[in-house]
Design an enzyme around this catalytic site. Structure first.
Site, PDB file in Angstrom:
ATOM      1  CG  ASN A  11      -2.064   0.922   1.399  1.00  0.00           C
ATOM      2  OD1 ASN A  11      -1.819   2.359   0.454  1.00  0.00           O
ATOM      3  ND2 ASN A  11      -2.319   1.452   2.264  1.00  0.00           N
ATOM      4  CD1 TRP A  12       4.268   1.431  -1.979  1.00  0.00           C
ATOM      5  CD2 TRP A  12       3.569   0.771  -4.591  1.00  0.00           C
ATOM      6  NE1 TRP A  12       5.046  -0.019  -2.275  1.00  0.00           N
ATOM      7  CE2 TRP A  12       4.547   0.332  -4.506  1.00  0.00           C
ATOM      8  CE3 TRP A  12       2.952   1.394  -6.001  1.00  0.00           C
ATOM      9  CZ2 TRP A  12       5.038  -0.173  -5.266  1.00  0.00           C
ATOM     10  CZ3 TRP A  12       3.557   1.105  -6.890  1.00  0.00           C
ATOM     11  CH2 TRP A  12       4.225  -0.015  -6.763  1.00  0.00           C
ATOM     12  CE  LYS A  13      -0.198   3.121   4.011  1.00  0.00           C
ATOM     13  NZ  LYS A  13       0.113   3.102   5.757  1.00  0.00           N
ATOM     14  CG  HIS A  95      -6.175   2.150   5.532  1.00  0.00           C
ATOM     15  ND1 HIS A  95      -6.014   3.086   5.924  1.00  0.00           N
ATOM     16  CD2 HIS A  95      -5.104   1.590   4.525  1.00  0.00           C
ATOM     17  CE1 HIS A  95      -4.159   2.122   6.253  1.00  0.00           C
ATOM     18  NE2 HIS A  95      -3.959   1.632   5.745  1.00  0.00           N
ATOM     19  CD  GLU A  97      -3.133   5.590   6.499  1.00  0.00           C
ATOM     20  OE1 GLU A  97      -3.256   5.851   5.262  1.00  0.00           O
ATOM     21  OE2 GLU A  97      -1.939   5.395   7.225  1.00  0.00           O
ATOM     22  CD  GLU A 161      -3.411  -2.509   7.449  1.00  0.00           C
ATOM     23  OE1 GLU A 161      -2.384  -2.322   6.942  1.00  0.00           O
ATOM     24  OE2 GLU A 161      -4.095  -1.716   7.260  1.00  0.00           O
ATOM     25  N   GLY A 167       2.240   2.963  10.781  1.00  0.00           N
ATOM     26  CA  GLY A 167       3.623   4.055  10.817  1.00  0.00           C
ATOM     27  C   GLY A 167       4.022   3.870  11.703  1.00  0.00           C
ATOM     28  CB  SER A 203       5.020  -1.387  12.203  1.00  0.00           C
ATOM     29  OG  SER A 203       5.044  -0.342  12.360  1.00  0.00           O
ATOM     30  N   GLY A 224       2.679  -0.652   4.048  1.00  0.00           N
ATOM     31  CA  GLY A 224       3.132   0.820   4.120  1.00  0.00           C
ATOM     32  C   GLY A 224       4.711   1.113   3.634  1.00  0.00           C
TER      33      GLY A 224
HETATM   34  P1  13P Z   1       2.768   0.797   8.059  1.00  0.00           P
HETATM   35  O1  13P Z   1       3.236  -0.156   7.103  1.00  0.00           O
HETATM   36  O2  13P Z   1       3.961   1.477   7.734  1.00  0.00           O
HETATM   37  O3  13P Z   1       3.164   0.680   9.560  1.00  0.00           O
HETATM   38  O4  13P Z   1       1.648   1.152   7.288  1.00  0.00           O
HETATM   39  C1  13P Z   1       0.421   0.011   7.214  1.00  0.00           C
HETATM   40  C2  13P Z   1      -0.662   0.080   6.725  1.00  0.00           C
HETATM   41  O5  13P Z   1      -1.056   1.058   6.491  1.00  0.00           O
HETATM   42  C3  13P Z   1      -0.963  -0.813   5.341  1.00  0.00           C
HETATM   43  O6  13P Z   1      -2.275  -0.471   5.024  1.00  0.00           O
END
Ligand code: 13P
Length: 247
Positions: A11-13, A95, A97, A161, A167, A203, A224
């Site tokens: 997931n590159w956001k 997600h 977010e 998650e 993050g 993470s 992420g």
């Molecule tokens: P991180 O791997 O940066 O913690 O992000 C996880 C995430 O939100 C994947 O969708």
């Protein structure tokens, strides 16, 4: 023993696709760790702007979100039907977010999942508790509530998650994650329990992926930050291949 094929999802956001991911490298996986693998599934979730270039590089792509309605007055949104039209095979739904910053409710997420399935896209549905919910002892209740809204009898993937692990560098321990995954699996309809993949996200890094992927109820990862670094993602893919080869 891995009874389900592992899925590693990047997931590159809101970040540009790593340049290395856009190298067309069907034959040589060392050049592009994001390209499809024979023993595990690898899917990338770029911004919509990078969908086309990722597909041109031979990657399997998904969208980071999609609107449940096919068209209409939804400024800035893109529908599941449109995402399917440009070649998305997967889509993330719910997600944290999106739930936090865009006010998506359990009902909105469920509607997105139904719309994605109608378009024959595979939804990867994110669930998980916040730190506050965990500290109050409500983690399991939150996950149960989020699951209850979903069409669990359908062919979907769940991504657990925990919001406090996203993050932050704080990964759920393999034992914590396995415990929650086992609970999630037990809440699925009986005929879906063995088939549904449950990914862990939060993470995931090159140095903890193997231990997480070895857990019996962890069927892959939603990654992420580490997925933006090709050499780290390559290590995670290697861990997935190793765990698969041993089972
Ligand atoms: P991180 O791997 O940066 O913690 O992000 C996880 C995430 O939100 C994947 O969708």
């Amino acid at each position: 023993m891995k009874s389900r094929r592992l899925l590693l999802a990047a997931n590159w956001k809101m970040n540009a696709a790593p340049k290395q991911a856009l190298v067309n490298a069907h034959g040589d996986r060392s050049l592009n760790p994001y390209h499809p693998h024979s023993d595990i599934d690898v899917v990338v979730f770029p911004t919509v702007l990078d969908l086309r270039s990722c597909m041109d590089a031979g990657l399997v792509v998904g969208a980071q979100c999609g609107h449940a309605e096919a068209l209409g007055a939804h400024t800035g949104d893109i529908s599941m039907a449109m995402l399917k039209g440009v070649g998305c095979r997967y889509v993330l739904c719910g997600h944290s977010e999106r739930r936090t910053h865009h006010g998506e409710t359990d009902a909105d997420v469920a509607a997105q999942v139904v719309a994605a399935l109608e378009q024959k896209m595979h939804p990867v549905v994110c669930i998980g508790e916040t730190l506050e919910e965990r500290e109050k002892g409500h983690a399991e209740d939150v996950v149960k509530r989020q699951l209850k809204a979903l069409p669990l009898e359908s062919d979907i993937t769940i991504a657990y998650e925990p919001v406090w692990a996203i993050g932050t560098g704080k990964t759920a321990s393999a034992k914590q994650a396995q415990g929650m995954h086992a609970l999630i699996r037990s809440l699925l309809p009986e005929d879906r329990q063995e088939k549904t993949r449950i990914l862990y996200g939060g993470s995931v890094k090159a140095d903890n992926a193997e231990e997480l992927l070895r857990q019996p109820d962890i069927d892959g990862a939603l990654i992420g930050g580490a997925s933006l670094k090709p050499e780290d993602f390559a290590q995670i893919v290697k861990a997935g291949e190793m765990v698969t080869a041993e089972s």
